[in-house]
Design an enzyme around this catalytic site. Structure first.
Site, short mmCIF file in Angstrom:
data_model
loop_
_atom_site.label_atom_id
_atom_site.label_comp_id
_atom_site.label_asym_id
_atom_site.label_seq_id
_atom_site.Cartn_x
_atom_site.Cartn_y
_atom_site.Cartn_z
N THR A 83 -36.31 36.91 32.90
CA THR A 83 -36.34 35.44 32.81
C THR A 83 -36.91 34.91 31.50
O THR A 83 -37.08 33.70 31.37
CB THR A 83 -37.15 34.86 33.98
OG1 THR A 83 -38.48 35.41 33.95
CG2 THR A 83 -36.49 35.18 35.32
N TYR A 103 -29.46 34.65 28.41
CA TYR A 103 -30.00 34.65 29.77
C TYR A 103 -28.96 34.12 30.75
O TYR A 103 -28.68 34.77 31.77
CB TYR A 103 -31.28 33.80 29.81
CG TYR A 103 -31.75 33.48 31.22
CD1 TYR A 103 -32.24 34.48 32.06
CD2 TYR A 103 -31.73 32.17 31.70
CE1 TYR A 103 -32.68 34.20 33.34
CE2 TYR A 103 -32.18 31.87 32.98
CZ TYR A 103 -32.65 32.88 33.80
OH TYR A 103 -33.07 32.58 35.07
#
Length: 281
Positions: free
Chosen positions: A62, A125
């Site tokens: 993350t 991401y």
């Protein structure tokens, strides 16, 4: 008792799940050492040992900006590992509840995003998380993928805790006001995950979950300082004034109609949940 394993057991969402009231669930929380999602042989042993009926995958890479430099690591955790987990769930006839992100969207839409809206991630991401979703959908029918946004809680590292720390260290701060989304209390999401895990045959598919309402990061920070009684001078700034390695979506407010109607849940407003979280802290 239904057997459940939670992967990413050391993260903030898993810690929230531990604090949710449960009925008829035998849950084991496994961190990255106890269940290495990047190593097939090890993960096979985990499934063989625990014989799960439900798997909750909270494990994720993350670090949004670091992902731009660590593409292979982000892809391994966010894309390849979910495929392996889905394959093992299929072999063991287990349900997979997988957590994804609003960052699968590019932020160009200006009305709440539905599950039917076309994803177009603009960061490494976001791209790796979307590939993980696609791998699960292609591999396993018995899946519930939940996209969420701006997750915070009493646990782990998150925007709320960073703001509370910086608010005590600084006299003023500039916070971006032209990115809109919804802060989401991880404890609220944890409750929904447990509700779904307790169902014998949940409605499988892709869902959006965040708290209700919309906010900018500036609004979020302003409310944190208000509820935490921290006196600081906040300045609203534009995205270009706070450059980051990864591009964020300018708009990622999600429509939660599907998850509310399917599972009969009520979602709190983000301000109410924020106030509750800060009182807990």
């Amino acid at each position: 008792m239904k057997k459940v394993i939670v992967l990413g057991g050391g993260g903030q969402l898993a810690q929230c799940i531990q604090n949710v009231e449960k009925v008829d669930l035998d849950i084991v929380y496994l961190n990255s050492t106890q269940a290495n999602i990047l190593e097939e042989g090890h993960l096979r042993e985990v499934f063989k040992s625990y014989q799960p009926e439900v798997v909750v995958n909270c494990a994720a890479y993350t670090a949004v900006d670091m992902a731009e430099d660590e593409l292979l690591k982000a892809a391994a955790i966010n894309s390849q590992a979910p495929k392996l987990i889905a394959q093992l769930c299929m072999e063991y006839d287990a349900i997979l509840i997988h957590i994804s992100t609003d960052f699968v969207f590019d932020g160009t839409k200006t009305t709440p995003l539905t599950e039917e809206d076309f994803p177009n991630p603009i960061s490494t991401y976001g791209k790796t998380k979307l590939l993980g979703e696609e791998a699960i959908i292609a591999t396993l029918d018995k899946h519930v993928i939940i996209r969420t946004s701006w997750l915070y809680s009493e646990f782990g590292n998150n925007f709320l805790k960073t703001m509370m720390r910086l608010g005590l260290e600084r006299k003023e701060m500039g916070i971006v006001f032209d990115q809109l989304g919804t802060p989401t209390y991880a404890m609220d999401l944890a409750n929904v995950i447990i509700e779904i895990a307790q169902l014998e045959n949940p409605a499988y598919g892709l869902y959006h979950y965040s708290n209700e309402g919309a906010a900018s990061w500036y609004d979020f920070a302003h409310s944190i300082f208000k509820y935490a009684n921290i006196n600081i001078q906040l300045k609203p700034i534009r995205t270009f004034q706070y450059p980051t390695k990864a591009t964020r979506p300018a708009y990622s407010v999600m429509d939660k109609t599907k998850i509310k109607e399917t599972f009969g849940i009520t979602i709190p407003h983000w301000l109410d949940s924020l106030e509750r979280c800060i009182k807990n802290i």
